[in-house]
Design a protein around this motif. Structure first.
Motif, PDB file in Angstrom:
ATOM      1  N   GLY A 166       0.823  -1.264   0.101  1.00 46.21           N
ATOM      2  CA  GLY A 166      -0.039  -0.223   0.010  1.00 46.21           C
ATOM      3  C   GLY A 166       0.967   1.256  -0.002  1.00 46.21           C
ATOM      4  O   GLY A 166       1.690   1.408   0.882  1.00 46.21           O
ATOM      5  N   LEU A 167       0.741   1.836  -1.090  1.00 45.70           N
ATOM      6  CA  LEU A 167       1.696   3.239  -1.050  1.00 45.70           C
ATOM      7  C   LEU A 167       0.769   4.699  -1.141  1.00 45.70           C
ATOM      8  O   LEU A 167      -0.268   4.742  -1.668  1.00 45.70           O
ATOM      9  CB  LEU A 167       2.386   3.215  -2.655  1.00 45.70           C
ATOM     10  CG  LEU A 167       3.422   1.844  -2.551  1.00 45.70           C
ATOM     11  CD1 LEU A 167       3.907   2.159  -4.133  1.00 45.70           C
ATOM     12  CD2 LEU A 167       4.455   2.450  -1.535  1.00 45.70           C
ATOM     13  N   GLU A 193      -3.081   3.017  -1.930  1.00 45.54           N
ATOM     14  CA  GLU A 193      -3.396   2.438  -3.361  1.00 45.54           C
ATOM     15  C   GLU A 193      -2.297   1.236  -3.275  1.00 45.54           C
ATOM     16  O   GLU A 193      -1.063   1.336  -3.219  1.00 45.54           O
ATOM     17  CB  GLU A 193      -2.932   3.402  -4.232  1.00 45.54           C
ATOM     18  CG  GLU A 193      -3.442   2.940  -5.633  1.00 45.54           C
ATOM     19  CD  GLU A 193      -3.502   4.141  -6.905  1.00 45.54           C
ATOM     20  OE1 GLU A 193      -2.863   4.007  -7.857  1.00 45.54           O
ATOM     21  OE2 GLU A 193      -4.270   5.131  -6.397  1.00 45.54           O
ATOM     22  N   GLU A 194      -2.864   0.112  -3.702  1.00 51.35           N
ATOM     23  CA  GLU A 194      -1.993  -1.222  -3.695  1.00 51.35           C
ATOM     24  C   GLU A 194      -1.145  -1.092  -5.121  1.00 51.35           C
ATOM     25  O   GLU A 194      -1.850  -1.120  -6.025  1.00 51.35           O
ATOM     26  CB  GLU A 194      -2.844  -2.479  -3.396  1.00 51.35           C
ATOM     27  CG  GLU A 194      -3.673  -2.354  -2.489  1.00 51.35           C
ATOM     28  CD  GLU A 194      -2.410  -2.880  -1.140  1.00 51.35           C
ATOM     29  OE1 GLU A 194      -1.517  -3.748  -1.527  1.00 51.35           O
ATOM     30  OE2 GLU A 194      -2.600  -2.622   0.042  1.00 51.35           O
ATOM     31  N   HIS A 195      -0.003  -1.341  -5.074  1.00 48.28           N
ATOM     32  CA  HIS A 195       0.705  -1.652  -6.122  1.00 48.28           C
ATOM     33  C   HIS A 195       1.974  -2.773  -5.848  1.00 48.28           C
ATOM     34  O   HIS A 195       2.373  -2.839  -4.659  1.00 48.28           O
ATOM     35  CB  HIS A 195       1.629  -0.309  -6.629  1.00 48.28           C
ATOM     36  CG  HIS A 195       0.707   0.565  -7.195  1.00 48.28           C
ATOM     37  ND1 HIS A 195       0.122   0.722  -8.588  1.00 48.28           N
ATOM     38  CD2 HIS A 195      -0.005   1.678  -6.417  1.00 48.28           C
ATOM     39  CE1 HIS A 195      -0.731   1.827  -8.457  1.00 48.28           C
ATOM     40  NE2 HIS A 195      -0.732   2.325  -7.470  1.00 48.28           N
ATOM     41  N   GLY A 196       2.460  -3.437  -6.865  1.00 46.44           N
ATOM     42  CA  GLY A 196       3.223  -4.677  -6.723  1.00 46.44           C
ATOM     43  C   GLY A 196       4.715  -3.648  -6.675  1.00 46.44           C
ATOM     44  O   GLY A 196       4.999  -2.891  -7.347  1.00 46.44           O
ATOM     45  N   VAL A 197       5.813  -4.504  -6.001  1.00 47.41           N
ATOM     46  CA  VAL A 197       6.986  -3.898  -5.635  1.00 47.41           C
ATOM     47  C   VAL A 197       7.767  -3.870  -7.261  1.00 47.41           C
ATOM     48  O   VAL A 197       8.193  -2.758  -7.814  1.00 47.41           O
ATOM     49  CB  VAL A 197       7.728  -5.026  -4.975  1.00 47.41           C
ATOM     50  CG1 VAL A 197       9.335  -4.437  -5.074  1.00 47.41           C
ATOM     51  CG2 VAL A 197       7.428  -4.464  -3.604  1.00 47.41           C
ATOM     52  N   GLN A 198       7.443  -5.235  -7.882  1.00 43.88           N
ATOM     53  CA  GLN A 198       7.958  -5.427  -9.292  1.00 43.88           C
ATOM     54  C   GLN A 198       7.125  -4.173 -10.103  1.00 43.88           C
ATOM     55  O   GLN A 198       7.965  -3.873 -11.229  1.00 43.88           O
ATOM     56  CB  GLN A 198       7.719  -6.831  -9.865  1.00 43.88           C
ATOM     57  CG  GLN A 198       8.443  -6.843 -11.324  1.00 43.88           C
ATOM     58  CD  GLN A 198      10.019  -6.894 -11.161  1.00 43.88           C
ATOM     59  OE1 GLN A 198      10.379  -7.788 -10.160  1.00 43.88           O
ATOM     60  NE2 GLN A 198      10.445  -6.219 -11.942  1.00 43.88           N
ATOM     61  N   GLU A 199       6.184  -3.776 -10.135  1.00 42.91           N
ATOM     62  CA  GLU A 199       5.374  -3.008 -10.890  1.00 42.91           C
ATOM     63  C   GLU A 199       5.992  -1.672 -10.784  1.00 42.91           C
ATOM     64  O   GLU A 199       6.082  -0.973 -11.779  1.00 42.91           O
ATOM     65  CB  GLU A 199       3.966  -2.855 -10.554  1.00 42.91           C
ATOM     66  CG  GLU A 199       3.081  -1.720 -11.154  1.00 42.91           C
ATOM     67  CD  GLU A 199       1.980  -1.415 -10.373  1.00 42.91           C
ATOM     68  OE1 GLU A 199       1.275  -0.532 -10.879  1.00 42.91           O
ATOM     69  OE2 GLU A 199       1.469  -2.302  -9.546  1.00 42.91           O
TER      70      GLU A 199
END
Length: 370
Positions: A166-167, A193-199
Motif C-alpha cells: 500500500g503506497l 493504493e495497492e501496487h506491486g514492488v515489481q510494478e
C-alpha cells in the motif's frame, strides 16, 4: 493557528510544511535538530503540533524504538509544561504495534503523546500512515521507492522480492496530517493504493528508457504515474537539465519538437516577454511543467522551498533547450536579451482556475537580490 512541525527538515516534514505554506494561512514553526532544545518554548506559544520527527532506521535495533520514544517524551514534557489544551497530530504508522522495532517504537510514542495531551485536556489525533513515497526521499531510509529511484538514476539493478504494498504519496500523507488540525480526537487512516514492488520498478524503467535520452514524457494517465514520475525526475534534478531539443532545419527554417507525451491530458501555451522582465515566481505541488525558449535569450532560476541555494540555467532560442520544473521548487524566467523572448510552456494537466496548483513565492529572497 500557530502550528509547530517537528521533523520539518525531513522527508515528510518538508512535504507537510510545503503543503501548509501553499494551502493554509497558518503560522508555521519548523522544528528540526537545531531547534529541538527550544521545543518547550516553541510549544508553549503554539496552538497545535504536527509530530513527524522519528527514527526509521539506526545502527542498532534497540535505537529505533528507543529513539522514537525519546522524541515523544521530549514533546510530552513540553506539552505538560505548557499546562493548557493543545492539539497534537501524530504521524504514526500502520505498522504500529506489529512487533517490529519500528512498529514498537511508533506505538510507544503514540501512548506517551496521548497521555500528555489528555493531561492538559487537549486533542490527540493519531494518523496511521502506510508506506510513503515522493520527491526527495532518501534511498535505503524513507522507502523502497526512494531506493528504486536512486538505483534507476545510477543504473543499478536491485534485488526485488515482489509483493503488493500500500503506497501513499507524501503530499497525500501531508493532507491527512493537516486534516488532523480540524478533526476531533481519534484515529485517521488514509487509504493507500495497492501496487506491486515489481510494478514500481518496471514503471521506473519505462520512464528512464525514454525520458533521459529524449526528454519524452511517459504515459501520465493516472495519478500514481504522475506521482511516481515526479518522484523520479526530482532525483534527476539539477544534473540532468537542461534538456537539449533537436532542431530539424532546412532552407525554409527549423522545426523543433518541444514535448512528446505518451498518454494523459496536457496543455501547451506560449508567452512573449520584453527585455528585462521576469515571469513565474511561483511553485507547484504536483504539476509537471516544461519551459522551452524558442526565440531570444533567457535565464531560468529555481530554488527548493525552505532552502537558500538558487540554481540557474541559461537558454538561447538559437540552441533550444527545455527545463522541467520540479514540484516544490520556486521558479522564474527572465528575458536577458535585447529582443522579445518567446517561451513555450507545457503542463501535464489542463489549467483549472478553481484549483490552478500555482502558489506565489519569489525565487530570490530580498537579501539575495543584487
Amino acid at each position: 493557528m500557530k502550528v509547530v512541525i517537528t521533523g520539518a527538515s525531513g522527508f515528510l516534514g518538508w512535504h507537510t510544511r510545503l503543503r501548509l505554506t501553499a494551502r493554509t494561512d497558518h503560522e508555521i514553526v519548523p522544528v528540526g535538530r537545531a531547534e529541538w532544545p527550544n521545543l518547550p518554548a516553541l510549544v508553549r506559544g503554539a496552538d497545535a503540533v504536527i509530530h513527524i520527527a522519528g527514527v526509521n532506521r539506526a545502527d542498532s535495533e534497540e535505537e529505533v524504538p528507543a529513539g522514537n520514544a525519546r522524541l515523544a517524551e521530549d514533546l510530552a514534557k513540553a506539552i505538560t509544561a505548557k499546562g493548557a489544551p493543545l492539539r497534537v497530530v501524530y504521524a504514526n504508522s500502520i505498522q504500529a504495534g506489529n512487533g517490529t522495532p519500528y512498529g514498537t517504537g511508533k506505538d510507544r510514542a503514540a501512548h506517551i503523546l496521548h497521555g500528555a495531551v489528555s493531561s492538559v485536556s487537549g486533542h490527540f489525533v493519531d494518523v496511521r500512515l502506510p508506506n510513503i513515497f515522493g520527491e526527495h526521499g532518501r534511498p535505503k531510509y524513507n522507502s523502497f521507492v526512494a531506493t528504486f529511484v536512486h538505483a534507476t538514476v545510477v543504473e543499478e539493478s536491485p534485488s526485488i522480492k515482489d509483493n503488493q504494498v500500500g503506497l501513499l504519496h507524501a503530499q497525500d500523507a501531508a493532507a491527512s496530517l493537516i486534516g488532523g488540525l480540524i478533526t476531533t480526537s481519534g484515529t485517521l487512516t488514509p487509504e493507500a493504493e495497492e501496487h506491486g514492488v515489481q510494478e514500481v520498478w518496471d514503471l521506473l524503467q519505462e520512464f528512464h528508457a525514454t525520458y533521459v535520452p529524449t526528454g519524452e514524457m511517459p504515459d501520465l494517465s493516472t495519478k500514481f504515474r504522475v506521482d511516481l514520475f515526479n518522484t523520479y525526475r526530482a532525483a534527476l534534478f539539477p544534473k540532468h537539465y537542461p534538456l537539449q531539443l533537436m532542431p530539424h532545419s532546412d532552407a525554409r527554417g527549423s522545426f523543433v519538437e518541444t514535448v512528446r507525451c505518451r498518454g494523459g491530458e496536457g496543455q501547451t501555451s506560449f508567452s512573449t516577454t520584453v527585455p528585462g522582465v521576469t515571469r513565474g515566481e511561483h511553485y507547484h505541488l504536483s504539476k509537471i511543467e516544461r519551459f522551452a525558449v524558442m526565440r531570444g535569450k533567457a535565464t531560468m532560476e529555481l530554488r527548493k522551498m525552505f532552502t537558500d541555494e538558487v540554481i540557474t540555467f541559461d537558454a538561447d532560442g538559437d540552441a533550444p533547450v527545455a527545463v522541467d520544473m520540479p514540484v516544490g521548487w520556486v521558479h522564474n524566467i527572465t528575458n536577458t536579451g535585447d529582443e522579445t523572448l518567446f517561451t513555450q510552456f507545457w503542463s501535464h494537466e489542463l489549467f483549472r482556475p478553481e484549483d490552478p496548483d500555482t502558489f506565489p513565492e519569489p525565487v530570490r529572497q530580498q537579501e539575495q537580490r543584487p
